[in-house]
Design an enzyme around this catalytic site. Sequence first.
Site, short mmCIF file in Angstrom:
data_model
loop_
_atom_site.label_atom_id
_atom_site.label_comp_id
_atom_site.label_asym_id
_atom_site.label_seq_id
_atom_site.Cartn_x
_atom_site.Cartn_y
_atom_site.Cartn_z
N GLY A 14 0.73 -0.99 -0.64
CA GLY A 14 -0.21 -0.04 -0.27
C GLY A 14 0.66 0.78 0.32
O GLY A 14 1.66 1.39 1.10
N THR A 15 1.06 1.88 -0.93
CA THR A 15 1.71 2.79 -1.65
C THR A 15 2.04 4.06 -2.19
O THR A 15 0.63 4.54 -2.55
CB THR A 15 3.06 1.62 -1.84
OG1 THR A 15 4.22 2.76 -2.50
CG2 THR A 15 2.93 1.67 -4.11
N THR A 16 3.11 4.18 -2.56
CA THR A 16 2.64 6.07 -3.53
C THR A 16 3.79 6.02 -4.17
O THR A 16 5.31 5.92 -3.60
CB THR A 16 2.86 7.22 -1.47
OG1 THR A 16 1.80 7.44 -1.70
CG2 THR A 16 2.30 8.63 -3.72
#
Length: 236
Positions: A14-16
């Site tokens: 779960g990231t950017t």
Amino acid sequence: MDLNMNVNAPHSMGTTIIGVTYNGGVVLGADSRTSTGMYVANRASDKITQLTDNVYVCRSGSAADSQIVSDYVRYFLHQHTIQVGQPATVKVAANLIRLLSYSNKNMLQTGLIVGGWDKYEGGKIYGIPLGGTLIEQPFAIGGSGSSYLYGFLDQAWKEGMTKDEAERLVVKAVSLAIARDGASGGVVRTVIINSEGVTRNFYPGDKLQLWHDELEPQNSLLDILNAPPSPEPMNI
């Protein structure tokens, strides 16, 4: 809070992730939090993976899926370089990822951003979201934090940026996502790719600028309770 969480569940980033073109090359950036449900499995992971000397990929979604796709593409590109006698272009690398992602779209849970520089087309950014679509873009964002960034980047990105302007934009965008997205966090890593080569930079989490209502990093709960009012919001 569920105290019986499954820490053996597949790791999810779960990231950017973000890729930005500028006048002369590209800048890739990512946070570093890898999670298993609510448990942070790795707070300093590296989500920007080298494919060739001039092409890198930002990974989001399932950590296992993105890693195996990157490994396969790196192997294929190595063979391609030997066969043709010159480095693979960014487009070739992106199309290989598209082929693998689309052919296995029912099994893979990963979104990727390919960025790099080659002597034929210069700096290029390609987004390959879930499902295997290939999109060439002046900038691309992905991961759970991307929903907070579309309007910001529409306003902040402009053509003809310098290298420093592009990197500042990437760091600022990832910092904003970290502030708003619970699945993004840790440090910010950037990779700058241009005709001169590759430069990797590292920005610790406690050195990132703060957004509205964020608290200064503290070492203990007592420090938080005694902290002054909210800091001034960071300027766009």
